[in-house]
Design a protein around this motif. Structure first.
Motif, PDB file in Angstrom:
ATOM      1  N   GLN A  81       4.305 -11.852   4.175  1.00  0.00           N
ATOM      2  CA  GLN A  81       3.943 -10.438   4.174  1.00  0.00           C
ATOM      3  C   GLN A  81       2.848 -10.159   5.194  1.00  0.00           C
ATOM      4  O   GLN A  81       2.074 -11.055   5.565  1.00  0.00           O
ATOM      5  CB  GLN A  81       3.474 -10.026   2.786  1.00  0.00           C
ATOM      6  CG  GLN A  81       4.594  -9.961   1.754  1.00  0.00           C
ATOM      7  CD  GLN A  81       4.117  -9.383   0.439  1.00  0.00           C
ATOM      8  OE1 GLN A  81       2.933  -9.473   0.101  1.00  0.00           O
ATOM      9  NE2 GLN A  81       5.033  -8.789  -0.312  1.00  0.00           N
ATOM     10  N   SER A  82       2.797  -8.922   5.619  1.00  0.00           N
ATOM     11  CA  SER A  82       1.751  -8.496   6.536  1.00  0.00           C
ATOM     12  C   SER A  82       0.375  -8.840   5.955  1.00  0.00           C
ATOM     13  O   SER A  82       0.122  -8.621   4.770  1.00  0.00           O
ATOM     14  CB  SER A  82       1.846  -6.991   6.775  1.00  0.00           C
ATOM     15  OG  SER A  82       0.873  -6.560   7.685  1.00  0.00           O
ATOM     16  N   GLY A  83      -0.481  -9.420   6.812  1.00  0.00           N
ATOM     17  CA  GLY A  83      -1.798  -9.868   6.379  1.00  0.00           C
ATOM     18  C   GLY A  83      -1.842 -11.313   5.936  1.00  0.00           C
ATOM     19  O   GLY A  83      -2.935 -11.856   5.718  1.00  0.00           O
ATOM     20  N   GLY A  84      -0.691 -11.921   5.816  1.00  0.00           N
ATOM     21  CA  GLY A  84      -0.618 -13.306   5.373  1.00  0.00           C
ATOM     22  C   GLY A  84      -0.851 -14.301   6.499  1.00  0.00           C
ATOM     23  O   GLY A  84      -1.155 -13.924   7.635  1.00  0.00           O
ATOM     24  N   ASN A 122      -3.301 -16.217  11.283  1.00  0.00           N
ATOM     25  CA  ASN A 122      -3.881 -15.445  10.192  1.00  0.00           C
ATOM     26  C   ASN A 122      -3.701 -13.954  10.450  1.00  0.00           C
ATOM     27  O   ASN A 122      -3.474 -13.536  11.586  1.00  0.00           O
ATOM     28  CB  ASN A 122      -5.367 -15.766  10.042  1.00  0.00           C
ATOM     29  CG  ASN A 122      -5.628 -17.202   9.693  1.00  0.00           C
ATOM     30  OD1 ASN A 122      -4.835 -17.848   9.008  1.00  0.00           O
ATOM     31  ND2 ASN A 122      -6.751 -17.718  10.149  1.00  0.00           N
ATOM     32  N   ASN A 123      -3.845 -13.173   9.386  1.00  0.00           N
ATOM     33  CA  ASN A 123      -3.716 -11.713   9.484  1.00  0.00           C
ATOM     34  C   ASN A 123      -2.454 -11.330  10.261  1.00  0.00           C
ATOM     35  O   ASN A 123      -2.493 -10.530  11.210  1.00  0.00           O
ATOM     36  CB  ASN A 123      -4.956 -11.112  10.145  1.00  0.00           C
ATOM     37  CG  ASN A 123      -4.996  -9.601  10.058  1.00  0.00           C
ATOM     38  OD1 ASN A 123      -4.349  -9.001   9.206  1.00  0.00           O
ATOM     39  ND2 ASN A 123      -5.753  -8.978  10.961  1.00  0.00           N
ATOM     40  N   LEU A 124      -1.346 -11.904   9.854  1.00  0.00           N
ATOM     41  CA  LEU A 124      -0.089 -11.667  10.564  1.00  0.00           C
ATOM     42  C   LEU A 124       0.350 -10.220  10.436  1.00  0.00           C
ATOM     43  O   LEU A 124       0.127  -9.562   9.401  1.00  0.00           O
ATOM     44  CB  LEU A 124       0.997 -12.600  10.027  1.00  0.00           C
ATOM     45  CG  LEU A 124       0.907 -14.028  10.565  1.00  0.00           C
ATOM     46  CD1 LEU A 124       1.637 -15.001   9.656  1.00  0.00           C
ATOM     47  CD2 LEU A 124       1.432 -14.095  11.979  1.00  0.00           C
ATOM     48  N   LYS A 125       0.991  -9.739  11.497  1.00  0.00           N
ATOM     49  CA  LYS A 125       1.478  -8.365  11.577  1.00  0.00           C
ATOM     50  C   LYS A 125       2.981  -8.373  11.825  1.00  0.00           C
ATOM     51  O   LYS A 125       3.513  -9.341  12.379  1.00  0.00           O
ATOM     52  CB  LYS A 125       0.773  -7.637  12.723  1.00  0.00           C
ATOM     53  CG  LYS A 125      -0.745  -7.647  12.644  1.00  0.00           C
ATOM     54  CD  LYS A 125      -1.357  -6.999  13.866  1.00  0.00           C
ATOM     55  CE  LYS A 125      -2.878  -7.022  13.804  1.00  0.00           C
ATOM     56  NZ  LYS A 125      -3.489  -6.385  14.996  1.00  0.00           N
TER      57      LYS A 125
END
Length: 122
Positions: free
Chosen positions: A13-16, A83-86
Motif C-alpha cells: 500500500q501507499s506509504g509502505g 520507504n514511503n512508497l507511492k
C-alpha cells in the motif's frame, strides 16, 4: 558467465516499504558498480539508485530521501530499501552490475537481472 537473482518485489500500500535484493554469482573477480533501474510499459528504463566500489551513492530525483541503496561485497549482493512508497513507484525493478570477470581478461562486463515487479496501491 554471471547470474543475477533478484527478490523482494510485491504488492504494498501507499506509504509502505519493500526491500529488494540482487545477488550475483558466477565468474566474478570483482564487482564494480551496482545499480537499480525501473521501467514501466512504454517508457525507457530509468536509473533509480547506484553505488560504486567506494560506497558512494547516487539517486534519481524522484526517490531521494525515500530509497536507500547498499551493498554487501562479501555476499556479492546489492539492496534497495524503499520507504514511503507511492503509486508512481510502481514498475519492474532491475539490478545492473558491472564486473571484472575472473578469467583474467582486462575488461569489464555488464549484466542485468530478470526484473522484479513492485506494485504500490493507492
Amino acid at each position: 558467465q554471471v547470474q543475477l537473482v533478484e527478490s523482494g518485489g510485491g504488492l504494498v500500500q501507499s506509504g509502505g516499504s519493500l526491500r529488494l535484493s540482487c545477488a550475483a554469482s558466477g565468474s566474478i573477480f570483482k564487482i564494480l558498480s551496482m545499480d537499480w533501474y525501473r521501467q514501466t510499459p512504454g517508457t525507457q528504463r530509468e536509473l533509480v539508485a547506484a553505488i560504486n566500489t567506494g560506497g558512494e551513492t547516487n539517486y534519481g530525483e524522484s526517490v531521494k530521501g525515500r530509497f536507500t541503496i547498499s551493498r554487501d561485497d562479501a555476499k556479492n549482493t546489492v539492496y534497495l530499501q524503499m520507504n514511503n512508497l507511492k503509486p508512481e513507484d510502481t514498475a519492474v525493478y532491475y539490478c545492473n552490475v558491472e564486473i571484472i570477470p575472473s578469467n583474467g581478461d582486462i575488461i569489464t562486463l555488464t549484466y542485468w537481472g530478470q526484473g522484479t515487479q513492485v506494485t504500490v496501491s493507492a
